[in-house]
Design an enzyme around this catalytic site. Sequence first.
Site, PDB file in Angstrom:
ATOM      1  N   GLY A 196       0.771  -1.237   0.000  1.00 30.76           N
ATOM      2  CA  GLY A 196       0.000   0.000   0.000  1.00 30.76           C
ATOM      3  C   GLY A 196       0.798   1.281   0.000  1.00 30.76           C
ATOM      4  O   GLY A 196       0.226   2.369  -0.030  1.00 30.76           O
TER       5      GLY A 196
ATOM      6  N   ASP B 217      -5.574 -10.791  -8.380  1.00 32.90           N
ATOM      7  CA  ASP B 217      -5.895  -9.629  -9.197  1.00 32.90           C
ATOM      8  C   ASP B 217      -4.841  -9.503 -10.283  1.00 32.90           C
ATOM      9  O   ASP B 217      -4.052 -10.417 -10.503  1.00 32.90           O
ATOM     10  CB  ASP B 217      -5.985  -8.351  -8.340  1.00 32.90           C
ATOM     11  CG  ASP B 217      -4.727  -8.107  -7.508  1.00 32.90           C
ATOM     12  OD1 ASP B 217      -3.621  -8.451  -7.985  1.00 32.90           O
ATOM     13  OD2 ASP B 217      -4.828  -7.577  -6.397  1.00 32.90           O
TER      14      ASP B 217
END
Length: 322
Positions: free
Chosen positions: A125, A277
């Site tokens: 992140g 993903d």
Amino acid sequence: MEFKGIFIFALTIVGFVNAACNAAYGQCGGQNFYGETCCVSGYYCNKVNEWYSQCIPGSNNNNNNNNNNPGNTSNATAGNKPNTIFIAGDSTADSNGANNRKTNGWGKFLGDYVTSTVNNQAKSGQSARSYWRDGRWNSLIQGVSKGDYVFIQFGHNDVGGPHASTERGSAGGEGDETVTVTLSNGQQEVVHTFPWYIRQMAKQVQAKGATPLLLSLTPNFSFVDGKIPEGSRFQGFMKLVSDEMKIPYIDLYSYIARQYERLGENYLKTNNWFPSDYKHTSPAAADFNAQLIINAIKCQKINDLIAALNDKGRNVNYACTV
């Protein structure tokens, strides 16, 4: 005389065929490859996998015709091995990856190929801005000593601009431009450009007597007609800072993209290299990306890091083309 002419003609043909052998580090085999399968003198055709073989220095010690003058397979390049390799980056380098640790970043596997200690402080992140602002960089740099290397890789989370709700995007531009924003906690932050953050990190590493190594972001699982599109502007920003400061740079995006293309979209799908993903890699894919960093170190002759390779690292061989 006629026989002599035929003999000379035959020698000419043999010489021509030998000259057609592939140059050093060129491809010499693999599925869908239709070129020559021999290498120039001093190199042999090393099978990397079913898709790719490469001409590398030395001899495979068999009786084929890949080498006329086998060389020494040992690496004679001298360098000062770093005690520690630090990693600053996001989830694509983070050992735990993302998606509740269902994926891994390449930093988890880098230590398998070197004798130096790998201190992976990449964190899921993170952008260059947030890594700097939230104190992660300050924590990393405190542990850096003379002779160490610090790998710096950001770009995936740096999009969106300074006002984005993620509070991770950088200011526009390449220099000292700034934008002042108010964060969700009420504090004000002076947001800098992406190159500014990378420059500050690199300068602090150099001030410690250590060496910064910049890496472009990893590519997403995104094929268009069998090819992976060019990377974002952050790929170019890393090279910009590298050129300015004359510090090592690995265009990891391009190295990985070209190898993914050689393997093919179906191979990556079949082997579930992106299980959650389009961005985050399986352990096998993360290990592959770590190998490509090792390969780039050898291709670009980064001597200190070559000196740090163990046997497994020295045996990594992929194409040097990007």
